[in-house]
Scaffold this motif. Structure first.
Motif, PDB file in Angstrom:
ATOM      1  N   GLY A 259      38.134 -27.350 -23.647  1.00  0.00           N
ATOM      2  CA  GLY A 259      38.145 -26.820 -22.289  1.00  0.00           C
ATOM      3  C   GLY A 259      38.055 -25.310 -22.270  1.00  0.00           C
ATOM      4  O   GLY A 259      37.311 -24.715 -21.482  1.00  0.00           O
ATOM      5  N   LEU A 260      38.820 -24.665 -23.145  1.00  0.00           N
ATOM      6  CA  LEU A 260      38.778 -23.201 -23.222  1.00  0.00           C
ATOM      7  C   LEU A 260      37.414 -22.719 -23.698  1.00  0.00           C
ATOM      8  O   LEU A 260      36.865 -21.739 -23.156  1.00  0.00           O
ATOM      9  CB  LEU A 260      39.875 -22.699 -24.166  1.00  0.00           C
ATOM     10  N   ILE A 261      36.849 -23.382 -24.685  1.00  0.00           N
ATOM     11  CA  ILE A 261      35.553 -22.952 -25.212  1.00  0.00           C
ATOM     12  C   ILE A 261      34.472 -23.072 -24.141  1.00  0.00           C
ATOM     13  O   ILE A 261      33.594 -22.205 -24.031  1.00  0.00           O
ATOM     14  CB  ILE A 261      35.193 -23.781 -26.461  1.00  0.00           C
ATOM     15  N   THR A 262      34.550 -24.113 -23.321  1.00  0.00           N
ATOM     16  CA  THR A 262      33.589 -24.259 -22.222  1.00  0.00           C
ATOM     17  C   THR A 262      33.680 -23.069 -21.276  1.00  0.00           C
ATOM     18  O   THR A 262      32.666 -22.502 -20.844  1.00  0.00           O
ATOM     19  CB  THR A 262      33.851 -25.564 -21.454  1.00  0.00           C
ATOM     20  N   TRP A 263      34.913 -22.694 -20.962  1.00  0.00           N
ATOM     21  CA  TRP A 263      35.112 -21.549 -20.058  1.00  0.00           C
ATOM     22  C   TRP A 263      34.674 -20.247 -20.706  1.00  0.00           C
ATOM     23  O   TRP A 263      34.093 -19.378 -20.054  1.00  0.00           O
ATOM     24  CB  TRP A 263      36.588 -21.472 -19.656  1.00  0.00           C
ATOM     25  N   LEU A 264      34.915 -20.094 -22.015  1.00  0.00           N
ATOM     26  CA  LEU A 264      34.495 -18.884 -22.718  1.00  0.00           C
ATOM     27  C   LEU A 264      32.978 -18.762 -22.731  1.00  0.00           C
ATOM     28  O   LEU A 264      32.429 -17.653 -22.641  1.00  0.00           O
ATOM     29  CB  LEU A 264      35.035 -18.879 -24.144  1.00  0.00           C
ATOM     30  N   HIS A 265      32.290 -19.877 -22.851  1.00  0.00           N
ATOM     31  CA  HIS A 265      30.828 -19.852 -22.780  1.00  0.00           C
ATOM     32  C   HIS A 265      30.370 -19.302 -21.425  1.00  0.00           C
ATOM     33  O   HIS A 265      29.409 -18.523 -21.355  1.00  0.00           O
ATOM     34  CB  HIS A 265      30.258 -21.257 -22.991  1.00  0.00           C
ATOM     35  N   GLU A 266      31.058 -19.723 -20.362  1.00  0.00           N
ATOM     36  CA  GLU A 266      30.716 -19.229 -19.031  1.00  0.00           C
ATOM     37  C   GLU A 266      30.974 -17.738 -18.918  1.00  0.00           C
ATOM     38  O   GLU A 266      30.159 -16.983 -18.352  1.00  0.00           O
ATOM     39  CB  GLU A 266      31.525 -19.992 -17.983  1.00  0.00           C
ATOM     40  N   GLN A 267      32.109 -17.271 -19.464  1.00  0.00           N
ATOM     41  CA  GLN A 267      32.424 -15.842 -19.442  1.00  0.00           C
ATOM     42  C   GLN A 267      31.397 -15.043 -20.240  1.00  0.00           C
ATOM     43  O   GLN A 267      30.996 -13.947 -19.838  1.00  0.00           O
ATOM     44  CB  GLN A 267      33.825 -15.606 -20.004  1.00  0.00           C
ATOM     45  N   LYS A 268      30.979 -15.614 -21.369  1.00  0.00           N
ATOM     46  CA  LYS A 268      29.976 -14.933 -22.189  1.00  0.00           C
ATOM     47  C   LYS A 268      28.651 -14.833 -21.440  1.00  0.00           C
ATOM     48  O   LYS A 268      27.956 -13.793 -21.496  1.00  0.00           O
ATOM     49  CB  LYS A 268      29.783 -15.712 -23.498  1.00  0.00           C
ATOM     50  N   ARG A 269      28.297 -15.880 -20.720  1.00  0.00           N
ATOM     51  CA  ARG A 269      27.061 -15.880 -19.945  1.00  0.00           C
ATOM     52  C   ARG A 269      27.081 -14.808 -18.863  1.00  0.00           C
ATOM     53  O   ARG A 269      26.047 -14.208 -18.530  1.00  0.00           O
ATOM     54  CB  ARG A 269      26.843 -17.257 -19.317  1.00  0.00           C
ATOM     55  N   LEU A 270      28.286 -14.554 -18.336  1.00  0.00           N
ATOM     56  CA  LEU A 270      28.437 -13.529 -17.307  1.00  0.00           C
ATOM     57  C   LEU A 270      28.510 -12.125 -17.881  1.00  0.00           C
ATOM     58  O   LEU A 270      28.653 -11.149 -17.143  1.00  0.00           O
ATOM     59  CB  LEU A 270      29.694 -13.818 -16.480  1.00  0.00           C
ATOM     60  N   GLY A 271      28.431 -12.014 -19.198  1.00  0.00           N
ATOM     61  CA  GLY A 271      28.393 -10.701 -19.835  1.00  0.00           C
ATOM     62  C   GLY A 271      29.741 -10.150 -20.242  1.00  0.00           C
ATOM     63  O   GLY A 271      29.845  -8.948 -20.545  1.00  0.00           O
ATOM     64  N   ARG A 272      30.751 -10.959 -20.267  1.00  0.00           N
ATOM     65  CA  ARG A 272      32.081 -10.467 -20.611  1.00  0.00           C
ATOM     66  C   ARG A 272      32.220 -10.242 -22.114  1.00  0.00           C
ATOM     67  O   ARG A 272      31.714 -11.018 -22.928  1.00  0.00           O
ATOM     68  CB  ARG A 272      33.146 -11.456 -20.140  1.00  0.00           C
ATOM     69  N   ARG A 273      32.920  -9.208 -22.472  1.00  0.00           N
ATOM     70  CA  ARG A 273      33.181  -8.892 -23.877  1.00  0.00           C
ATOM     71  C   ARG A 273      34.342  -9.754 -24.368  1.00  0.00           C
ATOM     72  O   ARG A 273      35.433  -9.723 -23.795  1.00  0.00           O
ATOM     73  CB  ARG A 273      33.519  -7.405 -24.007  1.00  0.00           C
ATOM     74  N   LEU A 274      34.122 -10.521 -25.422  1.00  0.00           N
ATOM     75  CA  LEU A 274      35.135 -11.433 -25.943  1.00  0.00           C
ATOM     76  C   LEU A 274      35.597 -10.977 -27.320  1.00  0.00           C
ATOM     77  O   LEU A 274      34.778 -10.686 -28.203  1.00  0.00           O
ATOM     78  CB  LEU A 274      34.577 -12.858 -26.039  1.00  0.00           C
ATOM     79  N   ILE A 275      36.925 -10.927 -27.487  1.00  0.00           N
ATOM     80  CA  ILE A 275      37.527 -10.475 -28.742  1.00  0.00           C
ATOM     81  C   ILE A 275      38.526 -11.523 -29.218  1.00  0.00           C
ATOM     82  O   ILE A 275      39.396 -11.941 -28.456  1.00  0.00           O
ATOM     83  CB  ILE A 275      38.245  -9.116 -28.554  1.00  0.00           C
TER      84      ILE A 275
END
Length: 495
Positions: free
Chosen positions: A91-107
């Motif tokens: 579930g979290l990974i699905t949401w992280l994919h969406e955040q990445k698509r929106l251009g968010r920086r992930l650390i």
């Protein structure tokens, strides 16, 4: 607490977006790994991955003296966890994919060692950077908060975590992402920062714990009652009571061993088509529950066995089971002989408790029968082997090419067991019990038919990897078992 931007329904795991504007201002998102990105703890994973290596276990204390960060690094280097086999929070990974698509920086910001963190980040392919312990600095709590602040030059960030150790980071974060966090953690986090998102998709751990104990396997422990039946003591109620104590003693002890086996065989289970769904392997049950329940189960089993007067038998069963779990299960042929021995020990336990020792005839019959069933278990595993496994099941000493010779051994053992049974029925020990002793012959074809049926089901690929569990769910096996018990009861009628 603000309205949730994202949740995962624990029953349906459907994603629900409440307010697309709630995004933490697109500030960088730092994601914890253990218990958050992973449905497990990598440090405990490393420990159980090396627990079978006595050299590593001896070195643990020395590593710990040099600090927890050094301990984590050495365990990570020796364990060599495969990131592809670890249980992830989908579930979290699905949401992280969406955040990445929106251009968010992930650390990825974790207290785990960078060896594991880098491997996980590379496997996931979502993170821009990794912040992790390095063998000198253990990035937990305030230390992680300081490391994140230095890495981001003090700019605001959001942090995804799951427990009280993350509160120190949330105090400095612009917002929090709560991942499978208990209500008390959610409440505490809401008091120190704004809640951006919640991800809840883990089933209750109590259900997973019961599943980890494998109560369906307790049917094997019915073997403790066999010596009473074969000794013509069906109406010795005191014996049945003592045997019942042994039944529960074996249930407790066996469940403890099942937990130990699951904890020490995580990688192999995760490569198995069915075993990967087990509570520990799938991450449904946190690993730390294992070391908590095992001592309690062993203590309960020992106490029950002591009351039944067969404590030494349960100790022998536990020792043999641990040896099997740690080493013998990987040795071809040795493993099936040990499995057969574990079945036989149940017979001895029942006989010791009830006061009716196992006869040499019963020992001979059961030894061949249990060896056949143990080989059924291995053949079923080999037949279910995926084609991409290169012909060898994980954690076993067999190859796919061994199936034919194993079948030959198993079927031969089945027929030999029935031959021993036939010789016993014709022996002076069986004849002359009463005028109805001829009915004993009815058991021989029934047992042979049942074993042939088990092997036919195995050859057709319909066998559960444990034939006893298969039989417990098979109506025909119940009918045959009832017929055998009825014949034994008739043969012992006082006529």
């Amino acid at each position: 607490m603000t309205a949730d931007a994202f949740t995962v329904d624990p029953k349906t795991a459907d994603l629900k977006t409440a307010d697309p504007k709630v995004s933490g201002g697109r500030v960088p998102l730092c994601v914890d790994m253990d218990g958050t990105l992973l449905n497990t703890d990598s440090l405990i994973e490393c420990f159980f991955a090396v627990i079978k290596d006595w050299r590593v276990m001896f070195a643990l204390f020395g590593w710990l003296l040099k600090g927890k960060a050094h301990l984590k690094q050495q365990l990570a280097l020796h364990a060599r966890l495969d990131p592809a086999l670890l249980p992830y929070n989908s579930g979290l990974i699905t949401w992280l994919h969406e955040q990445k698509r929106l251009g968010r920086r992930l650390i990825l910001a974790t207290a785990a060692d960078h060896v594991i963190a880098d491997a996980v980040a590379k496997h996931i392919g979502l993170f821009d950077e990794v912040i992790a312990s390095d063998g000198l600095n253990n990035l937990r709590g305030s230390a992680k908060a300081e490391a994140i602040s230095r890495h981001l030059d003090g700019q605001p960030y959001a942090y995804a975590g799951n427990d009280f150790s993350d509160l120190e980071i949330w105090r400095h974060a612009d917002s929090a992402v709560l991942v499978n966090a208990p209500k008390s953690v959610c409440k505490a986090a809401a008091e120190v920062t704004r809640i951006e998102t919640r991800v809840d998709d883990r089933i209750p751990w109590t259900h997973a714990l019961v599943k980890a104990l494998r109560p369906h396997q307790w049917v094997k422990n019915v073997l403790v009652f066999v010596p009473i039946v074969t000794a013509s003591a069906l109406f010795d109620f005191a014996a049945w009571g003592d045997a019942l104590l042994m039944f529960f003693a074996f249930c407790c002890t066996a469940s403890a061993i099942y937990v130990v086996n699951d904890l020490t065989d995580l990688a192999a289970d995760r490569q198995h088509q069915r075993k990967r769904h087990r509570p520990f392997a799938s991450g449904a049950l946190p690993l730390y529950h294992g070391p908590i329940v095992v001592p309690g189960l062993l203590l309960a089993g020992g106490i029950l066995a002591a009351f039944a007067g067969a404590f030494h038998v349960v100790v022998l069963y536990a020792v043999c089971s641990v040896l099997y779990s740690f080493k013998l299960k990987s040795l071809p042929l040795v493993d099936v002989f040990m499995l057969a021995s574990l079945y036989t020990i149940r017979l001895f336990g029942g006989g010791e408790a009830a006061g009716y020792p196992v006869s040499l005839w019963l020992l001979g019959f059961s030894s061949f029968l249990f060896l056949s069933l143990a080989i059924v278990k291995r053949v079923a595993e080999l037949m279910a082997l995926p084609t991409d496994r290169k012909g060898k099941p994980a954690g076993r000493g067999y190859k796919a090419g061994d199936i034919e010779i194993l079948k030959l051994m198993g079927v031969a053992s089945s027929f030999t067991s029935c031959l021993v049974l036939a010789l016993y029925v014709q022996s002076d020990l069986a004849l002359g019990l009463n005028k109805l002793d001829q009915t004993y012959w009815g058991i021989v074809p029934l047992m042979l038919f049942w074993q042939c049926r088990i092997w036919l089901a195995t050859a057709r690929g319909k066998m559960h990897d444990d034939p006893i569990v298969y039989a417990a769910k098979d109506p025909t096996s119940w009918v045959i078992g009832g017929a055998v018990f009825a014949i034994a009861a008739i043969a012992h009628l006082p006529i």
